[in-house]
Scaffold this motif. Structure first.
Motif, PDB file in Angstrom:
ATOM      1  N   CYS A  12      82.520  88.956 -20.784  1.00 20.14           N
ATOM      2  CA  CYS A  12      83.345  89.102 -22.000  1.00 20.14           C
ATOM      3  C   CYS A  12      83.413  87.795 -22.775  1.00 20.14           C
ATOM      4  O   CYS A  12      84.487  87.380 -23.209  1.00 20.14           O
ATOM      5  N   MET A  39      89.227  87.239 -15.294  1.00 25.54           N
ATOM      6  CA  MET A  39      89.961  88.471 -15.634  1.00 25.54           C
ATOM      7  C   MET A  39      90.705  88.359 -16.970  1.00 25.54           C
ATOM      8  O   MET A  39      90.851  89.349 -17.687  1.00 25.54           O
ATOM      9  N   ASP A  40      91.122  87.128 -17.322  1.00 27.22           N
ATOM     10  CA  ASP A  40      91.829  86.956 -18.606  1.00 27.22           C
ATOM     11  C   ASP A  40      90.913  87.293 -19.773  1.00 27.22           C
ATOM     12  O   ASP A  40      91.345  87.890 -20.766  1.00 27.22           O
ATOM     13  N   ALA A  42      88.393  89.390 -19.704  1.00 29.44           N
ATOM     14  CA  ALA A  42      88.224  90.850 -19.718  1.00 29.44           C
ATOM     15  C   ALA A  42      89.440  91.522 -20.343  1.00 29.44           C
ATOM     16  O   ALA A  42      89.316  92.428 -21.175  1.00 29.44           O
ATOM     17  N   LYS A  43      90.626  91.051 -19.957  1.00 28.84           N
ATOM     18  CA  LYS A  43      91.863  91.663 -20.474  1.00 28.84           C
ATOM     19  C   LYS A  43      91.973  91.480 -21.984  1.00 28.84           C
ATOM     20  O   LYS A  43      92.394  92.397 -22.703  1.00 28.84           O
ATOM     21  N   ALA A  46      89.486  93.815 -23.685  1.00 24.82           N
ATOM     22  CA  ALA A  46      89.897  95.207 -23.479  1.00 24.82           C
ATOM     23  C   ALA A  46      91.041  95.560 -24.419  1.00 24.82           C
ATOM     24  O   ALA A  46      91.043  96.628 -25.056  1.00 24.82           O
ATOM     25  N   ALA A  47      91.996  94.638 -24.550  1.00 25.23           N
ATOM     26  CA  ALA A  47      93.157  94.901 -25.415  1.00 25.23           C
ATOM     27  C   ALA A  47      92.709  95.025 -26.870  1.00 25.23           C
ATOM     28  O   ALA A  47      93.186  95.888 -27.610  1.00 25.23           O
ATOM     29  N   ARG A  52      89.281  99.806 -20.894  1.00 25.65           N
ATOM     30  CA  ARG A  52      89.896  99.345 -19.637  1.00 25.65           C
ATOM     31  C   ARG A  52      89.354  97.969 -19.240  1.00 25.65           C
ATOM     32  O   ARG A  52      88.162  97.708 -19.418  1.00 25.65           O
ATOM     33  N   ALA A  53      90.216  97.110 -18.698  1.00 21.78           N
ATOM     34  CA  ALA A  53      89.774  95.832 -18.118  1.00 21.78           C
ATOM     35  C   ALA A  53      89.720  96.020 -16.611  1.00 21.78           C
ATOM     36  O   ALA A  53      90.722  96.391 -16.004  1.00 21.78           O
ATOM     37  N   SER A  55      87.804  94.793 -12.605  1.00 14.76           N
ATOM     38  CA  SER A  55      87.004  93.796 -11.898  1.00 14.76           C
ATOM     39  C   SER A  55      85.563  94.313 -11.919  1.00 14.76           C
ATOM     40  O   SER A  55      85.328  95.509 -12.170  1.00 14.76           O
TER      41      SER A  55
END
Ligand SMILES: NC(=O)c1ccc[n+]([C@@H]2O[C@H](COP(=O)([O-])OP(=O)(O)OC[C@H]3O[C@@H](n4cnc5c(N)ncnc54)[C@H](O)[C@@H]3O)[C@@H](O)[C@H]2O)c1
Length: 384
Positions: A12, A39-40, A42-43, A46-47, A52-53, A55
């Motif tokens: 991402c 993960m941040d 991806a989140k 996604a937002a 969806r975010a 793993s």
């Protein structure tokens, strides 16, 4: 209407925004989820796009995802693409597919065993200009291509990229980073390559980061441990002999991106890093003229900031190759960005590196068919 194939994205970073934005233009693909080692990141993506975010592991297990797009950094392309195939999903990778021909071949074999498809960027050769150039060549406008030149040269990535380190290490360099655009389009227009000979050089042993104004790394020195200039000669299966120069040691030049010389004319092809631009053709009167623009959807300006004085609008149809892949899987046809083409391009690029080092002419291990043309109606059929 048949259901779109579910798409998941791993990686991402920078380029993922364009994929998520442009995927919506195409009818056979729908992005369902994104993942990243961070993960941040991806989140956040996604937002922004309402997906969806997850793993990486969760994304690879998701039953609604058929194709996984690999937008990680080049050094991890092979490992992630292999993981995607092992999870039973099709792969679409950003360029370069892999950093060695051996790895490209391993992916090709694994995909065949699993009855899955692997495709990869670039898909800019599906752009309006390059497809018009292809049609003009196939129509015989300049006759059989016998030679040509291809240039991508500039000062270097430390001028714009905030973290340019990897570009100057083995696995980076102008051939593996920018070569895919130019070599893929040469194969699209002229056909597969037979032999490669190259000379290499390194303009400077050290680079100083001088990118975006607020980059805290500006002024930092980075060591250059991979060559930054290549001049190569490519001999094609059809007999054509084409010069290819790829360099990050050039402050300015006036070479065209691509010139092709045929038995009865010459063609000036716009930059294969983009989808649009004018194609010029000269016949026996030796006067280049722009081909009359055709009504191809992948030439329409759709990108950039219309009201900005610095940003211009241009044609950006990233995801065209991915959409063609989804449509081809459904129709049981070979996708235009198929691994048979892309593995050959990796073979050509790594042969350039090898020849530069060994000072010997390298005969390629692979060959391929030219991808099928993508005319205006074919392109429209991919869009919503
Ligand atoms: N940036 C561009 O303009 C551009 C244009 C065309 C192609 N590309 C290609 O796209 C790819 C990505 O480029 P980018 O500029 O977006 O890079 P980037 O560094 O901005 O993003 C890469 C992302 O991948 C993630 N990542 C790295 N390793 C991972 C792993 N093992 N598992 C999961 N996630 C991982 C990183 O956390 C990061 O968010 C590269 O291959 C590049 O050559 C980039």
């Amino acid at each position: 209407m048949s259901k779109a194939m579910g798409v998941g994205i791993i990686g991402c970073g920078n380029i993922s925004w364009a994929y998520l934005k442009l995927a919506n233009l195409f009818k056979d693909i729908q992005v369902k989820a994104v993942a990243d080692i961070n993960m941040d990141a991806a989140k956040a993506r996604a937002a922004e796009f309402g997906v969806r975010a997850l793993s990486v592991r969760e994304l690879l297990r998701s039953p609604d995802i058929d194709i996984v797009v690999n937008l990680t950094v080049p050094a991890t392309h092979f490992a992630i693409s292999k993981q995607i195939l092992e999870a039973g999903k099709h792969v679409y990778s950003e360029k370069p597919l892999t950093l060695s021909y051996k790895d490209a071949l391993a992916l090709q074999k694994l995909a065949a065993k699993k009855k899955l498809r692997v495709c990869a960027a670039p898909d800019t050769f599906l752009g309006s200009s390059h497809q018009q150039a292809r049609k003009s060549i196939d129509d015989g406008d300049i006759g059989k291509i016998v030679s040509g030149t291809c240039h991508f040269m500039g000062p270097g990535m430390e001028m714009w990229h905030p973290n340019p380190d990897f570009f100057f290490k083995p696995g980076g360099g102008p051939v593996l980073d920018m070569g895919p655009y130019y070599i893929t389009n040469l194969v699209n227009l002229v056909g597969p390559v037979k032999r490669v000979s190259a000379l290499l050089g390194t303009g400077r042993k050290e680079r100083i980061i001088n990118s975006q104004p607020k980059n805290p790394r500006n002024g930092e020195k980075i060591k250059v441990t991979t060559p930054t200039t290549y001049h190569a000669l490519l001999e094609f299966v059809n007999g054509a002999c084409i010069t290819v120069s790829l360099s990050w040691d050039v402050w300015a030049h006036k070479h065209q991106n691509m010139e092709l010389y045929g038995q009865s004319g010459a063609m000036f092809v716009p930059d294969p890093n983009f989808f649009g631009g004018d194609v010029m053709v000269a016949g026996s009167d030796q006067t280049p003229r722009a081909l009359k623009p055709w009504d191809h959807p992948f030439g329409k300006n759709n990108w950039g900031q219309a009201n900005s004085q610095t940003d211009v609008l241009w044609a950006n149809y990233r995801c065209a190759g991915l959409a063609d892949m989804a449509a081809s899987i459904r129709k049981k046809k070979v996708p235009r960005c198929d691994i048979s083409l892309v593995a050959h391009v990796v073979d050509v690029m790594t042969a350039m590196l090898e020849s530069g080092k060994s000072k010997k002419v390298v005969t390629l291990k692979s060959t391929c068919k030219r991808p099928a043309p993508l005319g205006p109606d074919d392109a429209r059929a991919l869009m919503k």
